[in-house]
Design a protein around this motif. Structure first.
Motif, PDB file in Angstrom:
ATOM      1  N   ARG A   1       0.806  -1.213   0.000  1.00 53.09           N
ATOM      2  CA  ARG A   1       0.000   0.000   0.000  1.00 53.09           C
ATOM      3  C   ARG A   1       0.836   1.258   0.000  1.00 53.09           C
ATOM      4  NH1 ARG A   1      -2.078  -3.691   4.151  1.00 53.09           N
ATOM      5  NH2 ARG A   1      -3.390  -5.065   2.930  1.00 53.09           N
ATOM      6  N   ARG A   2       2.106   1.139   0.306  1.00 51.72           N
ATOM      7  CA  ARG A   2       2.952   2.340   0.397  1.00 51.72           C
ATOM      8  C   ARG A   2       4.314   2.182  -0.252  1.00 51.72           C
ATOM      9  NH1 ARG A   2       1.098   1.212   5.289  1.00 51.72           N
ATOM     10  NH2 ARG A   2       3.103   0.313   5.890  1.00 51.72           N
ATOM     11  N   ASP A   3       4.821   0.962  -0.279  1.00 49.97           N
ATOM     12  CA  ASP A   3       6.253   0.769  -0.498  1.00 49.97           C
ATOM     13  C   ASP A   3       6.641   0.270  -1.883  1.00 49.97           C
ATOM     14  OD1 ASP A   3       6.685   1.537   2.154  1.00 49.97           O
ATOM     15  OD2 ASP A   3       6.379  -0.506   2.875  1.00 49.97           O
ATOM     16  N   GLY A   4       5.703   0.256  -2.826  1.00 48.28           N
ATOM     17  CA  GLY A   4       6.026  -0.295  -4.136  1.00 48.28           C
ATOM     18  C   GLY A   4       7.212   0.371  -4.808  1.00 48.28           C
ATOM     19  N   ARG A   5       7.284   1.674  -4.729  1.00 50.29           N
ATOM     20  CA  ARG A   5       8.382   2.388  -5.401  1.00 50.29           C
ATOM     21  C   ARG A   5       9.721   2.089  -4.732  1.00 50.29           C
ATOM     22  NH1 ARG A   5       5.460   8.086  -7.140  1.00 50.29           N
ATOM     23  NH2 ARG A   5       3.344   7.338  -6.831  1.00 50.29           N
ATOM     24  N   GLU A   6       9.726   1.963  -3.417  1.00 54.22           N
ATOM     25  CA  GLU A   6      10.973   1.641  -2.725  1.00 54.22           C
ATOM     26  C   GLU A   6      11.389   0.206  -3.004  1.00 54.22           C
ATOM     27  OE1 GLU A   6      14.414   1.977  -0.362  1.00 54.22           O
ATOM     28  OE2 GLU A   6      13.166   3.402  -1.468  1.00 54.22           O
ATOM     29  N   ILE A   7      10.414  -0.714  -3.107  1.00 49.47           N
ATOM     30  CA  ILE A   7      10.736  -2.094  -3.473  1.00 49.47           C
ATOM     31  C   ILE A   7      11.407  -2.123  -4.844  1.00 49.47           C
ATOM     32  CG2 ILE A   7       9.695  -4.307  -4.144  1.00 49.47           C
ATOM     33  CD1 ILE A   7       7.594  -3.769  -1.918  1.00 49.47           C
ATOM     34  N   VAL A   8      10.872  -1.373  -5.775  1.00 53.67           N
ATOM     35  CA  VAL A   8      11.463  -1.311  -7.117  1.00 53.67           C
ATOM     36  C   VAL A   8      12.877  -0.744  -7.057  1.00 53.67           C
ATOM     37  CG1 VAL A   8      11.292  -0.104  -9.335  1.00 53.67           C
ATOM     38  CG2 VAL A   8       9.283  -1.243  -8.363  1.00 53.67           C
TER      39      VAL A   8
ATOM     40  N   ASP B   1      15.474  -2.012   6.700  1.00 54.86           N
ATOM     41  CA  ASP B   1      14.086  -2.449   6.673  1.00 54.86           C
ATOM     42  C   ASP B   1      14.040  -3.836   6.033  1.00 54.86           C
ATOM     43  OD1 ASP B   1      11.411  -2.954   6.169  1.00 54.86           O
ATOM     44  OD2 ASP B   1      10.939  -0.891   5.623  1.00 54.86           O
ATOM     45  N   ARG B   2      14.050  -4.861   6.861  1.00 52.49           N
ATOM     46  CA  ARG B   2      14.160  -6.228   6.339  1.00 52.49           C
ATOM     47  C   ARG B   2      12.846  -6.711   5.727  1.00 52.49           C
ATOM     48  NH1 ARG B   2      17.178  -6.402  11.281  1.00 52.49           N
ATOM     49  NH2 ARG B   2      19.425  -6.464  10.814  1.00 52.49           N
ATOM     50  N   LYS B   3      11.727  -6.232   6.239  1.00 51.46           N
ATOM     51  CA  LYS B   3      10.447  -6.610   5.638  1.00 51.46           C
ATOM     52  C   LYS B   3      10.408  -6.173   4.184  1.00 51.46           C
ATOM     53  CE  LYS B   3       5.433  -6.171   6.207  1.00 51.46           C
ATOM     54  NZ  LYS B   3       5.156  -5.806   4.794  1.00 51.46           N
TER      55      LYS B   3
END
Length: 369
Positions: free
Chosen positions: A52-59, A94-96
């Motif tokens: 819900r929030r972290d898609g861009r950081e995951i990429v 942030d390991r998650k």
């Protein structure tokens, strides 16, 4: 056959209303599409997560950290690749989020291997089931929603072919939520699977009181009944106080976290999410632990992935989806070749890898930079 490149695409689709549970809000449907290319020209494509929030950081993590880690490696060396990516989590971070990024790459690798060998991921894992039961997530809180509205919602899910519903709880007093669940059971009938998900909304005392009230309603499981801060010990208390099976695991990010729940005898089902825990490679380790402990496997959402995993093991149970078209336009529309649900069953699919075809026009419309 070696990994040539990785491309990750964040997708964000605004929703028409809040689809939150007792402890969170959901205002958009977000996911990450991962495309892996090999030096032989093979291309894999998967999507992972309801972030819900972290898609861009995951990429960003995929492009900046994981791609250099895996580029040039043999795509068939799945365990070695996974361990190399996981080692990035030894430093404080942030390991998650890292495990979510690893899941995207790991699933893309499994998809590539399946396409290279002409076998589905289910077949790669040794499975042979062609379909498995599927339940919808529903029962969301909404201002002004009545017990009659709940009844109509359950009927809509039956009309959509669902085998059952995982119903939201934990946001009201136990007595109020018990009345909501009773209305769902009355409307759905006795042959409809009904589970309850409290999303860590209650104390152990309130969870036990709620479980006592709904025990006569033939509840398949009671999911994440207790607050996060001591959830395993609190869930064990609930499990020992009720006949309803207890489920958890979606908030864990490793098989080690699953082992902690098993050691505490806190659960009857584990719904670890491959898109949260580092992918297929780590999920199957948790599934093996559960098999030796006599604990069944479910899976949090992500039926595009879970149908292959659950169908590959004898203790796999239900795939999950969102039958309400407003809640998940990715499942409803972006997954262009999604099998139809028929009589409560969902096809695994015999295509190679995960067998996904995405609506490219929709991807272009909702991708974000």
């Amino acid at each position: 056959m070696r990994i040539h490149s990785l491309e990750a695409i964040p997708v964000e689709i605004p929703l028409t209303r809040n689809f939150g549970g007792s402890t969170y809000a959901v205002l958009s449907r977000c996911t990450v599409i991962t495309r892996l290319r090999t030096d032989a020209g093979l291309v894999s494509e998967v999507y992972n997560g309801d972030n819900r929030r972290d898609g861009r950081e995951i990429v960003r993590v995929i492009h900046a950290e994981l791609a250099p880690c895996v580029r040039g490696r043999d795509v068939f060396e799945r365990e070695r690749i996974w361990e190399a990516m996981f080692a990035l989590g030894h430093a404080q971070r942030d390991r998650k989020l890292l495990l979510e990024a690893i899941a995207c790459v790991d699933c893309a690798i499994w998809d590539a291997v399946g396409k290279a060998e002409g076998r589905s991921v289910c077949e790669l894992l040794g499975g042979d089931r062609r379909a498995l039961p599927i339940i919808t997530i529903g029962g969301y809180y909404r201002e002004g929603k009545t017990l009659a509205d709940i009844g109509r919602e359950m009927e809509a899910y039956r009309q959509a072919g669902m085998a059952g519903c995982k119903f939201k709880g934990g946001g009201l007093a136990p007595e109020e939520d018990a009345r909501r669940v009773a209305a769902a059971r009355t409307a759905a009938g006795p042959d409809f699977v009904l589970a309850v998900d409290a999303n860590r909304g209650w104390s152990a005392q309130d969870a036990i009181r709620f479980a006592t009230l709904i025990e006569p309603l033939d509840i398949r499981w009671f999911e994440e009944p207790c607050h996060w801060y001591d959830d395993v010990a609190l869930m064990a208390r609930v499990r020992h106080a009720t006949r309803i099976p207890v489920t958890a695991g979606q908030s864990e990010i490793t098989s080690h976290g699953v082992r902690r729940m098993l050691d505490a005898k806190a659960v009857d089902f584990v719904n670890l999410d491959a898109s949260e825990c580092g992918g297929v490679t780590e999920w199957r380790r948790a599934a093996a632990l559960c098999a030796t402990s006599g604990v069944e496997m479910a899976h949090h959402e992500e039926s595009q992935i879970s149908r292959h995993l659950l169908a590959a093991i004898s203790h796999g149970t239900y795939a999950e989806c969102f039958a309400d078209p407003e809640r998940d336009p990715v499942w409803q529309t972006m997954w262009a070749n999604r099998p139809r649900v028929r009589d409560g069953m969902f096809e695994v699919g015999a295509g190679p890898g995960f067998g996904l075809v995405l609506d490219e026009a929709m991807v272009r419309k909702y991708r974000v930079s």
